[in-house]
Design a protein around this motif. Sequence first.
Motif, PDB file in Angstrom:
ATOM      1  N   GLY A 283       0.799  -1.215   0.000  1.00 43.03           N
ATOM      2  CA  GLY A 283       0.000   0.000   0.000  1.00 43.03           C
ATOM      3  C   GLY A 283       0.832   1.265   0.000  1.00 43.03           C
ATOM      4  N   ARG A 284       2.120   1.131   0.306  1.00 49.22           N
ATOM      5  CA  ARG A 284       2.990   2.295   0.342  1.00 49.22           C
ATOM      6  C   ARG A 284       3.216   2.868  -1.051  1.00 49.22           C
ATOM      7  NH1 ARG A 284       5.486   2.979   5.125  1.00 49.22           N
ATOM      8  NH2 ARG A 284       7.159   4.230   4.200  1.00 49.22           N
ATOM      9  N   LEU A 285       2.896   2.099  -2.097  1.00 43.55           N
ATOM     10  CA  LEU A 285       3.065   2.615  -3.446  1.00 43.55           C
ATOM     11  C   LEU A 285       2.004   3.658  -3.771  1.00 43.55           C
ATOM     12  CD1 LEU A 285       3.961  -0.661  -5.370  1.00 43.55           C
ATOM     13  CD2 LEU A 285       5.504   1.108  -4.514  1.00 43.55           C
ATOM     14  N   GLY A 286       0.896   3.682  -3.026  1.00 41.04           N
ATOM     15  CA  GLY A 286      -0.145   4.680  -3.244  1.00 41.04           C
ATOM     16  C   GLY A 286       0.372   6.094  -3.118  1.00 41.04           C
ATOM     17  N   PRO A 287       1.082   6.434  -2.031  1.00 43.99           N
ATOM     18  CA  PRO A 287       1.626   7.781  -1.891  1.00 43.99           C
ATOM     19  C   PRO A 287       2.574   8.171  -3.011  1.00 43.99           C
ATOM     20  CG  PRO A 287       1.687   6.631   0.200  1.00 43.99           C
ATOM     21  CD  PRO A 287       1.277   5.635  -0.825  1.00 43.99           C
ATOM     22  N   VAL A 288       3.291   7.202  -3.585  1.00 45.97           N
ATOM     23  CA  VAL A 288       4.189   7.499  -4.694  1.00 45.97           C
ATOM     24  C   VAL A 288       3.392   8.050  -5.884  1.00 45.97           C
ATOM     25  CG1 VAL A 288       5.836   6.525  -6.336  1.00 45.97           C
ATOM     26  CG2 VAL A 288       5.853   5.768  -3.959  1.00 45.97           C
ATOM     27  N   GLY A 289       2.249   7.448  -6.164  1.00 48.46           N
ATOM     28  CA  GLY A 289       1.389   7.938  -7.246  1.00 48.46           C
ATOM     29  C   GLY A 289       0.902   9.351  -6.982  1.00 48.46           C
ATOM     30  N   LEU A 290       0.600   9.657  -5.714  1.00 45.10           N
ATOM     31  CA  LEU A 290       0.171  11.010  -5.360  1.00 45.10           C
ATOM     32  C   LEU A 290       1.279  12.016  -5.640  1.00 45.10           C
ATOM     33  CD1 LEU A 290      -1.653  10.369  -1.948  1.00 45.10           C
ATOM     34  CD2 LEU A 290      -2.694  10.746  -4.189  1.00 45.10           C
ATOM     35  N   VAL A 291       2.507  11.660  -5.280  1.00 42.04           N
ATOM     36  CA  VAL A 291       3.642  12.558  -5.510  1.00 42.04           C
ATOM     37  C   VAL A 291       3.858  12.795  -7.001  1.00 42.04           C
ATOM     38  CG1 VAL A 291       6.128  12.858  -5.213  1.00 42.04           C
ATOM     39  CG2 VAL A 291       4.767  11.918  -3.344  1.00 42.04           C
ATOM     40  N   LEU A 292       3.783  11.718  -7.793  1.00 39.74           N
ATOM     41  CA  LEU A 292       3.990  11.846  -9.241  1.00 39.74           C
ATOM     42  C   LEU A 292       2.893  12.704  -9.879  1.00 39.74           C
ATOM     43  CD1 LEU A 292       5.110   8.228 -10.177  1.00 39.74           C
ATOM     44  CD2 LEU A 292       6.535  10.252  -9.857  1.00 39.74           C
ATOM     45  N   ALA A 293       1.654  12.502  -9.454  1.00 36.21           N
ATOM     46  CA  ALA A 293       0.554  13.306  -9.986  1.00 36.21           C
ATOM     47  C   ALA A 293       0.748  14.775  -9.645  1.00 36.21           C
ATOM     48  CB  ALA A 293      -0.779  12.799  -9.437  1.00 36.21           C
ATOM     49  N   GLY A 294       1.224  15.032  -8.436  1.00 39.25           N
ATOM     50  CA  GLY A 294       1.494  16.409  -8.044  1.00 39.25           C
ATOM     51  C   GLY A 294       2.593  17.028  -8.884  1.00 39.25           C
ATOM     52  N   GLY A 295       3.633  16.250  -9.203  1.00 35.39           N
ATOM     53  CA  GLY A 295       4.721  16.758 -10.026  1.00 35.39           C
ATOM     54  C   GLY A 295       4.270  17.120 -11.426  1.00 35.39           C
ATOM     55  N   ILE A 296       3.414  16.284 -12.012  1.00 34.15           N
ATOM     56  CA  ILE A 296       2.890  16.565 -13.353  1.00 34.15           C
ATOM     57  C   ILE A 296       2.050  17.847 -13.336  1.00 34.15           C
ATOM     58  CG2 ILE A 296       1.318  15.729 -15.136  1.00 34.15           C
ATOM     59  CD1 ILE A 296       2.225  12.878 -14.367  1.00 34.15           C
TER      60      ILE A 296
ATOM     61  N   GLN B 120      20.789  13.647 -21.865  1.00 34.88           N
ATOM     62  CA  GLN B 120      19.563  13.977 -21.141  1.00 34.88           C
ATOM     63  C   GLN B 120      18.727  12.730 -20.865  1.00 34.88           C
ATOM     64  OE1 GLN B 120      18.157  16.908 -23.967  1.00 34.88           O
ATOM     65  NE2 GLN B 120      18.625  18.594 -22.560  1.00 34.88           N
ATOM     66  N   ALA B 121      18.654  11.829 -21.839  1.00 34.90           N
ATOM     67  CA  ALA B 121      17.916  10.580 -21.622  1.00 34.90           C
ATOM     68  C   ALA B 121      18.566   9.758 -20.517  1.00 34.90           C
ATOM     69  CB  ALA B 121      17.871   9.777 -22.922  1.00 34.90           C
ATOM     70  N   ALA B 122      19.903   9.713 -20.505  1.00 29.37           N
ATOM     71  CA  ALA B 122      20.605   8.989 -19.444  1.00 29.37           C
ATOM     72  C   ALA B 122      20.354   9.637 -18.087  1.00 29.37           C
ATOM     73  CB  ALA B 122      22.104   8.958 -19.747  1.00 29.37           C
ATOM     74  N   ALA B 123      20.280  10.964 -18.080  1.00 29.04           N
ATOM     75  CA  ALA B 123      20.016  11.674 -16.825  1.00 29.04           C
ATOM     76  C   ALA B 123      18.636  11.322 -16.278  1.00 29.04           C
ATOM     77  CB  ALA B 123      20.118  13.180 -17.057  1.00 29.04           C
ATOM     78  N   ILE B 124      17.645  11.296 -17.158  1.00 32.56           N
ATOM     79  CA  ILE B 124      16.295  10.937 -16.728  1.00 32.56           C
ATOM     80  C   ILE B 124      16.276   9.511 -16.171  1.00 32.56           C
ATOM     81  CG2 ILE B 124      13.956  10.441 -17.559  1.00 32.56           C
ATOM     82  CD1 ILE B 124      14.281  12.759 -19.496  1.00 32.56           C
ATOM     83  N   ALA B 125      16.990   8.600 -16.839  1.00 31.03           N
ATOM     84  CA  ALA B 125      17.054   7.212 -16.357  1.00 31.03           C
ATOM     85  C   ALA B 125      17.694   7.139 -14.977  1.00 31.03           C
ATOM     86  CB  ALA B 125      17.838   6.355 -17.356  1.00 31.03           C
ATOM     87  N   LEU B 126      18.742   7.922 -14.750  1.00 28.93           N
ATOM     88  CA  LEU B 126      19.398   7.928 -13.442  1.00 28.93           C
ATOM     89  C   LEU B 126      18.458   8.420 -12.346  1.00 28.93           C
ATOM     90  CD1 LEU B 126      23.043   9.275 -13.983  1.00 28.93           C
ATOM     91  CD2 LEU B 126      22.375   7.083 -12.982  1.00 28.93           C
ATOM     92  N   VAL B 127      17.768   9.507 -12.622  1.00 32.12           N
ATOM     93  CA  VAL B 127      16.880  10.090 -11.613  1.00 32.12           C
ATOM     94  C   VAL B 127      15.724   9.149 -11.302  1.00 32.12           C
ATOM     95  CG1 VAL B 127      15.322  12.006 -11.112  1.00 32.12           C
ATOM     96  CG2 VAL B 127      17.506  12.445 -12.214  1.00 32.12           C
ATOM     97  N   ILE B 128      15.104   8.606 -12.341  1.00 31.68           N
ATOM     98  CA  ILE B 128      13.982   7.692 -12.118  1.00 31.68           C
ATOM     99  C   ILE B 128      14.456   6.427 -11.415  1.00 31.68           C
ATOM    100  CG2 ILE B 128      12.283   6.227 -13.281  1.00 31.68           C
ATOM    101  CD1 ILE B 128      11.993   8.382 -15.384  1.00 31.68           C
ATOM    102  N   GLY B 129      15.609   5.887 -11.826  1.00 33.92           N
ATOM    103  CA  GLY B 129      16.135   4.693 -11.176  1.00 33.92           C
ATOM    104  C   GLY B 129      16.438   4.929  -9.707  1.00 33.92           C
ATOM    105  N   ALA B 130      17.011   6.082  -9.380  1.00 33.65           N
ATOM    106  CA  ALA B 130      17.300   6.399  -7.982  1.00 33.65           C
ATOM    107  C   ALA B 130      16.023   6.525  -7.164  1.00 33.65           C
ATOM    108  CB  ALA B 130      18.110   7.692  -7.899  1.00 33.65           C
ATOM    109  N   SER B 131      15.001   7.157  -7.736  1.00 35.65           N
ATOM    110  CA  SER B 131      13.736   7.321  -7.025  1.00 35.65           C
ATOM    111  C   SER B 131      13.057   5.972  -6.786  1.00 35.65           C
ATOM    112  CB  SER B 131      12.812   8.256  -7.815  1.00 35.65           C
ATOM    113  OG  SER B 131      13.399   9.530  -7.957  1.00 35.65           O
ATOM    114  N   MET B 132      13.050   5.112  -7.813  1.00 35.89           N
ATOM    115  CA  MET B 132      12.454   3.785  -7.652  1.00 35.89           C
ATOM    116  C   MET B 132      13.241   2.964  -6.628  1.00 35.89           C
ATOM    117  SD  MET B 132      11.476   2.804 -11.596  1.00 35.89           S
ATOM    118  CE  MET B 132      10.887   1.184 -11.089  1.00 35.89           C
ATOM    119  N   GLY B 133      14.567   3.100  -6.638  1.00 30.63           N
ATOM    120  CA  GLY B 133      15.372   2.377  -5.667  1.00 30.63           C
ATOM    121  C   GLY B 133      15.070   2.797  -4.250  1.00 30.63           C
ATOM    122  N   ALA B 134      14.856   4.085  -4.040  1.00 35.20           N
ATOM    123  CA  ALA B 134      14.532   4.565  -2.696  1.00 35.20           C
ATOM    124  C   ALA B 134      13.210   3.988  -2.208  1.00 35.20           C
ATOM    125  CB  ALA B 134      14.470   6.095  -2.690  1.00 35.20           C
TER     126      ALA B 134
END
Length: 318
Positions: free
Chosen positions: A29-42, A284-298
């Motif tokens: 259920g902790r993945l729910g808040p992640v969706g809220l954060v992503l929606a807020g970012g968009i 830039q594509a590699a940068a996006i992959a790094l940021v998303i990968g780090a966030s998913m890892g956390a």
Amino acid sequence: MSTPSATTSSSSPVAGTDHVPVSEGAAPGRLGPVGLVLAGGISVQFGGALAVTLMPRAGALGVVTLRLLAAAVILLVVCRPRLRGHSRADWGTVAVFGIAMGAMNGLFYESAARIPLGAAVTLEVLGPLALSVLASRRAVNAVWAGLALCGVFLLSGGGFGGLDPAGVAFALGAGAMWAAYILFSARTGRRFPQADGLALAMAVAALLFLPIGIVSSGTRLLDPTTVALGSAVAVLSSVLPYTLELLALRRLPASTFAILMSLEPAIAATAGFLILHQSLSAIQAAAIALVIGASMGAVRTQVGRGKAAVTVVPVDAP
């Protein structure tokens, strides 16, 4: 701050946060808040695009004033927060939250008026990234923060040479206020029901910024078109994202939330590609992959801890 309602794990990710144990089955259920954060970012990115078109009409500080004032009115009308029954500590928390919110917005727009938007966002993100390292009790989160930081710098073009010093200082100040916003948003969410604390904090921020906006923009703030655009910016950049983030912080550790904030530059770059048809370089594509990968890892790190023994989630204050 309310006292814990049950014995908590000694490895709580954020010191000073109230928690209760939850069974292993609750961990997903902790993945729910992640969706809220992503929606807020968009939502923030669309609001930011609209704010750019509004700056020539009202100026940077005028846009901030309209954004905060319209957001405060909307939230106060919708939430109708109760003013009685709160302690002095409750009011102190919501006041600091409002000050941090207003300062974060004002400093960022001043930065964006002096240096490129991408560089301003990149420097601002350093605040939440620093918070993720300081707030977490696990060394692995420093690794995730480091990877996200590498991606953020790649998105900036690999350096900040030749930037206006004042713009850099404003962006770093906005990052510090962003870190304070994260901490006091979580505390406010535990002390006030629903979005009541957010509505009150937004009112504090609007009242503090109103004289600044009047001095800076004057009668331009009264133009009907400017007011309408400012209200739209308020909904997209303040009301929706701040509400979603406040709800997310009730169930998501501040350290993980801070790293998720590093997705902001990646979301902006992706939106530019999809909506504005701006091409992305390989770097830039590699940068996006790094940021998303780090966030998913956390996030996976936090969920994995719950599966190992006990998962802890914040308790809302009564």
